[in-house]
Design a protein around this motif. Sequence first.
Motif, PDB file in Angstrom:
ATOM      1  N   ALA A 113       0.815  -1.214   0.000  1.00 31.49           N
ATOM      2  CA  ALA A 113       0.000   0.000   0.000  1.00 31.49           C
ATOM      3  C   ALA A 113       0.850   1.267   0.000  1.00 31.49           C
ATOM      4  O   ALA A 113       1.655   1.481   0.902  1.00 31.49           O
ATOM      5  CB  ALA A 113      -0.932  -0.003   1.213  1.00 31.49           C
ATOM      6  N   TYR A 114       0.661   2.089  -1.019  1.00 33.18           N
ATOM      7  CA  TYR A 114       1.333   3.384  -1.132  1.00 33.18           C
ATOM      8  C   TYR A 114       2.836   3.266  -0.891  1.00 33.18           C
ATOM      9  O   TYR A 114       3.436   4.088  -0.204  1.00 33.18           O
ATOM     10  CB  TYR A 114       0.698   4.393  -0.181  1.00 33.18           C
ATOM     11  N   SER A 115       3.421   2.223  -1.442  1.00 34.02           N
ATOM     12  CA  SER A 115       4.850   2.006  -1.244  1.00 34.02           C
ATOM     13  C   SER A 115       5.653   2.994  -2.080  1.00 34.02           C
ATOM     14  O   SER A 115       5.170   3.557  -3.053  1.00 34.02           O
ATOM     15  CB  SER A 115       5.217   0.565  -1.613  1.00 34.02           C
ATOM     16  N   GLY A 116       6.908   3.216  -1.673  1.00 35.88           N
ATOM     17  CA  GLY A 116       7.799   4.118  -2.386  1.00 35.88           C
ATOM     18  C   GLY A 116       7.637   5.563  -1.946  1.00 35.88           C
ATOM     19  O   GLY A 116       7.093   5.856  -0.875  1.00 35.88           O
ATOM     20  N   PRO A 117       8.111   6.514  -2.767  1.00 36.98           N
ATOM     21  CA  PRO A 117       8.068   7.940  -2.398  1.00 36.98           C
ATOM     22  C   PRO A 117       6.666   8.452  -2.114  1.00 36.98           C
ATOM     23  O   PRO A 117       6.494   9.392  -1.328  1.00 36.98           O
ATOM     24  CB  PRO A 117       8.662   8.636  -3.632  1.00 36.98           C
ATOM     25  N   MET A 118       5.645   7.850  -2.751  1.00 38.27           N
ATOM     26  CA  MET A 118       4.274   8.302  -2.524  1.00 38.27           C
ATOM     27  C   MET A 118       3.900   8.219  -1.054  1.00 38.27           C
ATOM     28  O   MET A 118       3.172   9.068  -0.538  1.00 38.27           O
ATOM     29  CB  MET A 118       3.302   7.476  -3.367  1.00 38.27           C
ATOM     30  N   ARG A 119       4.394   7.201  -0.353  1.00 39.96           N
ATOM     31  CA  ARG A 119       4.048   7.051   1.055  1.00 39.96           C
ATOM     32  C   ARG A 119       4.593   8.212   1.881  1.00 39.96           C
ATOM     33  O   ARG A 119       3.910   8.716   2.772  1.00 39.96           O
ATOM     34  CB  ARG A 119       4.566   5.719   1.595  1.00 39.96           C
ATOM     35  N   ARG A 120       5.801   8.652   1.595  1.00 48.08           N
ATOM     36  CA  ARG A 120       6.368   9.794   2.323  1.00 48.08           C
ATOM     37  C   ARG A 120       5.523  11.042   2.107  1.00 48.08           C
ATOM     38  O   ARG A 120       5.252  11.798   3.055  1.00 48.08           O
ATOM     39  CB  ARG A 120       7.809  10.037   1.880  1.00 48.08           C
ATOM     40  N   ASN A 121       5.121  11.271   0.854  1.00 52.52           N
ATOM     41  CA  ASN A 121       4.272  12.430   0.575  1.00 52.52           C
ATOM     42  C   ASN A 121       2.946  12.325   1.314  1.00 52.52           C
ATOM     43  O   ASN A 121       2.449  13.305   1.884  1.00 52.52           O
ATOM     44  CB  ASN A 121       4.000  12.532  -0.929  1.00 52.52           C
ATOM     45  N   LEU A 122       2.349  11.148   1.302  1.00 49.48           N
ATOM     46  CA  LEU A 122       1.055  10.937   1.931  1.00 49.48           C
ATOM     47  C   LEU A 122       1.133  11.172   3.435  1.00 49.48           C
ATOM     48  O   LEU A 122       0.280  11.854   4.012  1.00 49.48           O
ATOM     49  CB  LEU A 122       0.555   9.529   1.632  1.00 49.48           C
ATOM     50  N   VAL A 123       2.155  10.622   4.076  1.00 54.68           N
ATOM     51  CA  VAL A 123       2.314  10.792   5.529  1.00 54.68           C
ATOM     52  C   VAL A 123       2.472  12.269   5.868  1.00 54.68           C
ATOM     53  O   VAL A 123       1.852  12.774   6.819  1.00 54.68           O
ATOM     54  CB  VAL A 123       3.524   9.973   6.025  1.00 54.68           C
ATOM     55  N   SER A 124       3.279  12.976   5.099  1.00 61.77           N
ATOM     56  CA  SER A 124       3.477  14.407   5.355  1.00 61.77           C
ATOM     57  C   SER A 124       2.160  15.172   5.248  1.00 61.77           C
ATOM     58  O   SER A 124       1.858  16.043   6.087  1.00 61.77           O
ATOM     59  CB  SER A 124       4.497  14.963   4.360  1.00 61.77           C
ATOM     60  N   MET A 125       1.349  14.835   4.264  1.00 64.84           N
ATOM     61  CA  MET A 125       0.088  15.542   4.065  1.00 64.84           C
ATOM     62  C   MET A 125      -0.943  15.180   5.130  1.00 64.84           C
ATOM     63  O   MET A 125      -1.681  16.036   5.618  1.00 64.84           O
ATOM     64  CB  MET A 125      -0.447  15.231   2.672  1.00 64.84           C
ATOM     65  N   LEU A 126      -0.998  13.902   5.523  1.00 65.28           N
ATOM     66  CA  LEU A 126      -1.943  13.493   6.571  1.00 65.28           C
ATOM     67  C   LEU A 126      -1.553  14.085   7.917  1.00 65.28           C
ATOM     68  O   LEU A 126      -2.415  14.526   8.692  1.00 65.28           O
ATOM     69  CB  LEU A 126      -1.997  11.968   6.655  1.00 65.28           C
ATOM     70  N   ASP A 127      -0.256  14.095   8.215  1.00 61.59           N
ATOM     71  CA  ASP A 127       0.201  14.731   9.458  1.00 61.59           C
ATOM     72  C   ASP A 127      -0.101  16.227   9.435  1.00 61.59           C
ATOM     73  O   ASP A 127      -0.401  16.837  10.472  1.00 61.59           O
ATOM     74  CB  ASP A 127       1.695  14.509   9.656  1.00 61.59           C
ATOM     75  N   GLY A 128      -0.024  16.823   8.243  1.00 67.16           N
ATOM     76  CA  GLY A 128      -0.245  18.264   8.115  1.00 67.16           C
ATOM     77  C   GLY A 128      -1.668  18.690   8.423  1.00 67.16           C
ATOM     78  O   GLY A 128      -1.907  19.859   8.735  1.00 67.16           O
TER      79      GLY A 128
END
Length: 260
Positions: A113-128
């Motif tokens: 699920a959302y593996s690779g660079p996409m996961r980093r972007n997603l986590v940053s946006m959800l935390d934001g």
Amino acid sequence: PIDHVCPVAWAEARGLLDDSPMDRSWCLSYYRDILLSPRVPAVLSPRLKLMERRGIRVSYAPVDWVNRTASVMLVGITPGHYQATMAIAEARRCLLSRQSSNTALRRANKVAAYSGPMRRNLVSMLDGIGLQEALCLDTTDQLFTTGHRRVACVSAISYPVFVGGRNYTGHTPPLSRDPLLRSLVVASLGAQVGMVRDALVIPLGKAAQDAVELLIDEELLEPDRCLLGFPHPSGVFAGRLDQYRRRRRRLPSEAAAWFS
């Protein structure tokens, strides 16, 4: 016989497959032997083809897992070729070690699920938007590690979809207007949101939001369960950050309202 919590069987029992090419065989119980064959099947191999019509090809991958304990549901478009390949490898590893089908599906979902660079972007946006605080986590990155039982990572269409041999992006043909794709959304995502009724639904990007709004129109999903307007986390989407900044003011309060 089906030996796991199966969204396809759930959808069949409620008539969601009636206008769709999907049938009861689109699940791990029917593809276990193929995944365990001596030669690992490729995502686009004939052995994993579920259907092909008008240049749209759908393949099987072991992503038909439903996390019924989820607090939040992240909705993408479809698993890409890379994610499907990872899911096949992990499910095969689990099945070869005699783990249950439910465990194999859960592990495949967690790895892919959302593996690779996409996961980093997603986590940053959800935390934001403060989702980690609403879930009492240090960071939403834990949703993909120790807190995986809190999240359902699903897709508008649960299976890998290819158009002209390439990953389907949700736009050509339009997900919300193509009759075939609409029927697959109702059958697959409709079952997932129905089976996980306590989760906040967050579609990632316009195509995924179109799918969620289709379910709302079909009265399969309550609008107050949905956090709309969240951009897709892909790095190839140039307008992602601008869109996120514009919507960041209202998203935190809407997410907090669901969990309060």
